[in-house]
Design a protein around this motif. Structure first.
Motif, PDB file in Angstrom:
ATOM      1  N   PHE A 122      13.724 -42.820   4.155  1.00  0.00           N
ATOM      2  CA  PHE A 122      14.121 -42.162   3.268  1.00  0.00           C
ATOM      3  C   PHE A 122      14.587 -42.865   2.348  1.00  0.00           C
ATOM      4  N   GLY A 123      16.023 -43.831   2.968  1.00  0.00           N
ATOM      5  CA  GLY A 123      17.255 -44.383   2.441  1.00  0.00           C
ATOM      6  C   GLY A 123      16.502 -45.670   1.844  1.00  0.00           C
ATOM      7  N   GLY A 124      15.899 -47.401   2.681  1.00  0.00           N
ATOM      8  CA  GLY A 124      14.518 -47.240   2.629  1.00  0.00           C
ATOM      9  C   GLY A 124      13.983 -47.581   1.067  1.00  0.00           C
ATOM     10  N   VAL A 125      13.462 -46.586   0.349  1.00  0.00           N
ATOM     11  CA  VAL A 125      12.177 -46.282   0.362  1.00  0.00           C
ATOM     12  C   VAL A 125      13.215 -45.733  -1.229  1.00  0.00           C
ATOM     13  N   MET A 126      14.489 -45.065  -1.315  1.00  0.00           N
ATOM     14  CA  MET A 126      15.872 -44.744  -2.189  1.00  0.00           C
ATOM     15  C   MET A 126      15.897 -46.187  -3.423  1.00  0.00           C
ATOM     16  N   GLN A 127      16.341 -47.380  -2.319  1.00  0.00           N
ATOM     17  CA  GLN A 127      17.191 -48.078  -2.695  1.00  0.00           C
ATOM     18  C   GLN A 127      16.586 -48.513  -4.088  1.00  0.00           C
ATOM     19  N   THR A 128      15.119 -48.419  -4.019  1.00  0.00           N
ATOM     20  CA  THR A 128      14.368 -49.523  -5.498  1.00  0.00           C
ATOM     21  C   THR A 128      15.244 -49.077  -6.754  1.00  0.00           C
ATOM     22  N   PHE A 129      15.709 -47.156  -6.206  1.00  0.00           N
ATOM     23  CA  PHE A 129      16.714 -46.952  -7.213  1.00  0.00           C
ATOM     24  C   PHE A 129      18.351 -47.838  -7.579  1.00  0.00           C
ATOM     25  N   ASP A 130      18.818 -48.904  -6.346  1.00  0.00           N
ATOM     26  CA  ASP A 130      19.513 -48.536  -6.450  1.00  0.00           C
ATOM     27  C   ASP A 130      19.727 -50.102  -7.275  1.00  0.00           C
ATOM     28  N   ASN A 131      18.553 -50.858  -7.477  1.00  0.00           N
ATOM     29  CA  ASN A 131      18.264 -51.776  -8.516  1.00  0.00           C
ATOM     30  C   ASN A 131      18.161 -51.254  -9.712  1.00  0.00           C
ATOM     31  N   THR A 132      17.095 -50.006 -10.025  1.00  0.00           N
ATOM     32  CA  THR A 132      16.702 -49.962 -11.242  1.00  0.00           C
ATOM     33  C   THR A 132      17.702 -48.998 -11.567  1.00  0.00           C
ATOM     34  N   ARG A 133      18.808 -48.491 -11.103  1.00  0.00           N
ATOM     35  CA  ARG A 133      18.752 -47.749 -12.008  1.00  0.00           C
ATOM     36  C   ARG A 133      20.902 -48.298 -13.417  1.00  0.00           C
ATOM     37  N   PRO A 134      21.421 -49.848 -12.807  1.00  0.00           N
ATOM     38  CA  PRO A 134      21.694 -50.274 -13.401  1.00  0.00           C
ATOM     39  C   PRO A 134      20.844 -51.092 -14.951  1.00  0.00           C
ATOM     40  N   MET A 135      19.653 -50.871 -14.451  1.00  0.00           N
ATOM     41  CA  MET A 135      19.500 -51.218 -15.602  1.00  0.00           C
ATOM     42  C   MET A 135      19.232 -50.158 -16.687  1.00  0.00           C
ATOM     43  N   VAL A 136      18.482 -48.889 -15.961  1.00  0.00           N
ATOM     44  CA  VAL A 136      18.091 -48.095 -17.024  1.00  0.00           C
ATOM     45  C   VAL A 136      19.903 -48.083 -17.938  1.00  0.00           C
ATOM     46  N   ALA A 137      21.238 -48.570 -17.104  1.00  0.00           N
ATOM     47  CA  ALA A 137      22.649 -48.272 -17.951  1.00  0.00           C
ATOM     48  C   ALA A 137      22.348 -49.336 -19.084  1.00  0.00           C
TER      49      ALA A 137
ATOM     50  N   SER B 154      25.100 -47.785  -3.943  1.00  0.00           N
ATOM     51  CA  SER B 154      23.743 -46.589  -3.806  1.00  0.00           C
ATOM     52  C   SER B 154      25.143 -46.527  -5.096  1.00  0.00           C
ATOM     53  N   LYS B 155      26.061 -45.702  -4.980  1.00  0.00           N
ATOM     54  CA  LYS B 155      27.129 -44.648  -5.385  1.00  0.00           C
ATOM     55  C   LYS B 155      28.151 -45.840  -6.161  1.00  0.00           C
ATOM     56  N   GLU B 156      27.725 -46.978  -6.898  1.00  0.00           N
ATOM     57  CA  GLU B 156      27.942 -47.821  -8.220  1.00  0.00           C
ATOM     58  C   GLU B 156      27.301 -47.787  -9.182  1.00  0.00           C
ATOM     59  N   ALA B 157      25.572 -47.532  -8.722  1.00  0.00           N
ATOM     60  CA  ALA B 157      23.996 -47.674  -9.301  1.00  0.00           C
ATOM     61  C   ALA B 157      24.604 -46.823  -9.595  1.00  0.00           C
ATOM     62  N   SER B 158      24.688 -45.156  -9.404  1.00  0.00           N
ATOM     63  CA  SER B 158      24.311 -43.962  -9.497  1.00  0.00           C
ATOM     64  C   SER B 158      25.740 -43.892 -10.605  1.00  0.00           C
ATOM     65  N   MET B 159      27.302 -44.391 -10.337  1.00  0.00           N
ATOM     66  CA  MET B 159      28.219 -44.367 -11.295  1.00  0.00           C
ATOM     67  C   MET B 159      27.946 -44.713 -12.787  1.00  0.00           C
ATOM     68  N   CYS B 160      27.183 -46.078 -12.453  1.00  0.00           N
ATOM     69  CA  CYS B 160      27.317 -46.344 -13.871  1.00  0.00           C
ATOM     70  C   CYS B 160      25.976 -45.805 -14.903  1.00  0.00           C
TER      71      CYS B 160
ATOM     72  N   GLN C 159      23.571 -38.080 -11.025  1.00  0.00           N
ATOM     73  CA  GLN C 159      23.904 -38.954 -10.330  1.00  0.00           C
ATOM     74  C   GLN C 159      25.688 -38.522 -10.106  1.00  0.00           C
ATOM     75  N   GLN C 160      25.853 -37.764 -10.596  1.00  0.00           N
ATOM     76  CA  GLN C 160      27.222 -36.906 -10.101  1.00  0.00           C
ATOM     77  C   GLN C 160      27.171 -36.026  -9.191  1.00  0.00           C
ATOM     78  N   LEU C 161      25.589 -35.445  -8.705  1.00  0.00           N
ATOM     79  CA  LEU C 161      25.680 -35.023  -6.945  1.00  0.00           C
ATOM     80  C   LEU C 161      25.876 -36.700  -6.183  1.00  0.00           C
ATOM     81  N   ILE C 162      25.036 -37.519  -6.243  1.00  0.00           N
ATOM     82  CA  ILE C 162      24.810 -38.285  -5.538  1.00  0.00           C
ATOM     83  C   ILE C 162      26.303 -38.731  -5.120  1.00  0.00           C
ATOM     84  N   VAL C 163      26.786 -39.042  -6.193  1.00  0.00           N
ATOM     85  CA  VAL C 163      28.507 -39.974  -6.329  1.00  0.00           C
ATOM     86  C   VAL C 163      29.493 -38.671  -5.658  1.00  0.00           C
ATOM     87  N   ALA C 164      28.961 -38.091  -5.834  1.00  0.00           N
ATOM     88  CA  ALA C 164      30.536 -36.859  -5.260  1.00  0.00           C
ATOM     89  C   ALA C 164      29.784 -36.667  -3.630  1.00  0.00           C
ATOM     90  N   ARG C 165      28.580 -37.232  -2.960  1.00  0.00           N
ATOM     91  CA  ARG C 165      27.985 -36.604  -2.093  1.00  0.00           C
ATOM     92  C   ARG C 165      28.998 -38.379  -0.836  1.00  0.00           C
TER      93      ARG C 165
END
Length: 402
Positions: free
Chosen positions: A245-260, A329-335, A385-391
C-alpha cells in the motif's frame, strides 16, 4: 553544498512556460472562467504540443548526472514544479485542462509498464479515488474489483474526479478484498468510453470552473487483465501488505509537490498584481526600510512575500529529493500543507489590500482567490497533511495516530 539557484536548463524551461502562461492562458482566463462545463478549450491543444516539444529528453537529467550516478540530479519532478508554478501564474484551471496533464498520467508514469505508458501516456488520464464514504481516508475505499477470466470487473462510485468528464481514461482505485483493508487496494486503468463506466454528474464549483469535476459510477465495468497498475497480487504478510500500500501511495509523494506548485503560481500572480495596483497609489515595498519605518501595508507585503518564498523552498526540496531517489513522503506533505495554506492566505489578503479593485472583475484577484481554495483541499486536505507529518515526526503508524 546547498545551492538555491535553478540551473540554466530549468531557467530556460521557466521562461518558456511563463511566456506560455502570459500569452496563452492569461488572455482567455476570464473567458473560460465563465464557461463552466464547456468542452476542452480549443486553444489548449497547440499549447500542449508546444509544452511536449519543449521538454528535454531523458526526464530532464543533465549529461553530468547521466555520466556520474553520484551527481546531483535535477529531473522530471523539479521540472514539473517549475513549469506548474509558471502555468498556474497564468491560470490553474486551464493548466489542469491541458491534454496529457491529468493526475492519472502521473500514476501511470510512476508505476505503469512500458506498454501502459505507450498506450496511455499521451492521453488525458484522470484519477478516481474519493468516494461518498471514503474522502481523505484512501484505505476506506469500497469500490470493488474482481477477476473474471481474462478481465477485471469493477463496481462502485467515485466523486470529485478532476477531468472525469473530458478525460480519455481514468485510473480507478478499487479493492480486491475489503476485509483486508488497504492491503487489497489496487489501481486500474479504465478507458473513458467503457460502457460500464457512466458519468453521473459534473459539479458546479467556486473556482477552477473550466476544469471539470465529475462523479462516476461503475457497474460491471470490464477491463483487460493487463490494465492493473503494478502487481495484482495481495501480499501474504502484514509487513508486505503495508509495503504494497505504501507503493500505491508513493504516487502522492510526486504529485503533492506539484499541487503545492499550483499554490505558488496563484499566490505569486496575486501578489504581483497587488504590488502593481498599490504602486500606482504610491505604496511601494522596496525592502529597504526597517519594520519600524514601514507602513502597515508595506509590512503586510513583506510578510506575504516571505511566506511565498518559504513555501517555494519547501516545494523545491521535496521535488529535488524525489529526483535524487530520497524518501520524501514527509517533505511532500509538508510543502503541500504549507503552500496550500499560504495560497489561501496570500490571495485573500491581496483582495483585501486592493479593496473594491480586488473584489471586482476588473483584475483577476477575485478569481485567483476563488481558485486558491481548492488547492488546500484536493490531493489531501490541510488536516490530513498535518496528520501525515505528525506520524513521521513521532514515528507512529496510521493505526496508532488517527
Amino acid at each position: 553544498m546547498i545551492n538555491f539557484e535553478l540551473p540554466k536548463s530549468l531557467k530556460n524551461l521557466q521562461n518558456m512556460t511563463h511566456q506560455l502562461a502570459e500569452q496563452g492562458f492569461r488572455p482567455i482566463s476570464r473567458k473560460y472562467d465563465r464557461i463552466e462545463h464547456g468542452d476542452t478549450p480549443a486553444e489548449l491543444k497547440p499549447l500542449a504540443q508546444m509544452i511536449a516539444a519543449g521538454r528535454p529528453r531523458g526526464g530532464g537529467k543533465s549529461e553530468k548526472a547521466d555520466a556520474d550516478p553520484e551527481a546531483v540530479k535535477n529531473g522530471s519532478n523539479l521540472m514539473g514544479i517549475v513549469s506548474v508554478e509558471e502555468m498556474c501564474w497564468g491560470d490553474t484551471g486551464l493548466m489542469l485542462s491541458l491534454p496529457a496533464s491529468g493526475l492519472g498520467n502521473a500514476a501511470i508514469q510512476a508505476v505503469g509498464t512500458a506498454e501502459q505508458k505507450e498506450q496511455y501516456g499521451k492521453l488525458y488520464c484522470a484519477m478516481a479515488i474519493t468516494e461518498p464514504g471514503a474522502g481523505s481516508d484512501s484505505a476506506a475505499i469500497s469500490t470493488t474489483a474482481r477477476r473474471d477470466g481474462d478481465e477485471w470487473v469493477l463496481n462502485g462510485e467515485k466523486i470529485y474526479c478532476t477531468g472525469g468528464q473530458r478525460c480519455d481514461a481514468v485510473v480507478v482505485w478499487a479493492t480486491l478484498d475489503k476485509s483486508l483493508g488497504k492491503a487489497a487496494i489496487k489501481s486500474f486503468i479504465v478507458p473513458r468510453d467503457n460502457p460500464g463506466m457512466q458519468l453521473a454528474r459534473v459539479e458546479d464549483k467556486m473556482g477552477l470552473r473550466i476544469s471539470d469535476t465529475a462523479a462516476l459510477s461503475f457497474t460491471e465495468c470490464r477491463i483487460p487483465l493487463d490494465h492493473v497498475l503494478g502487481s495484482a497480487e495481495i501480499a501474504d504478510t502484514e509487513a508486505a501488505r503495508k509495503k504494497a500500500f505504501g507503493g500505491v501511495m508513493q504516487t502522492f509523494d510526486n504529485t503533492r509537490p506539484m499541487v503545492a506548485a499550483m499554490a505558488l503560481g496563484v499566490a505569486r500572480a496575486a501578489l504581483e498584481t497587488t504590488t502593481e495596483i498599490l504602486e500606482k497609489e504610491g505604496v511601494k515595498a522596496d525592502f529597504s526600510k526597517t519594520p519600524y519605518n514601514s507602513s502597515a501595508i508595506e509590512l503586510e507585503l513583506y510578510r506575504l512575500e516571505a511566506d511565498l518564498d518559504a513555501a517555494r523552498l519547501m516545494t523545491y526540496k521535496a521535488a529535488w529529493m524525489a529526483d535524487n531517489g530520497q524518501a520524501n513522503s514527509k517533505e511532500a506533505s509538508m510543502c503541500k500543507a504549507k503552500a496550500g495554506r499560504m495560497g489561501n492566505d496570500v490571495t485573500l489578503k491581496c483582495v483585501a489590500l486592493c479593496g473594491e479593485l480586488g473584489y471586482s472583475e476588473r483584475y483577476l484577484l477575485e478569481k485567483l482567490a476563488r481558485d486558491s481554495k481548492i488547492i488546500d483541499i484536493f490531493e489531501g486536505t490541510q488536516q490530513i497533511q498535518q496528520l501525515i507529518v505528525a506520524r513521521h515526526l513521532l514515528g507512529l503508524s496510521s493505526r496508532e495516530l488517527k
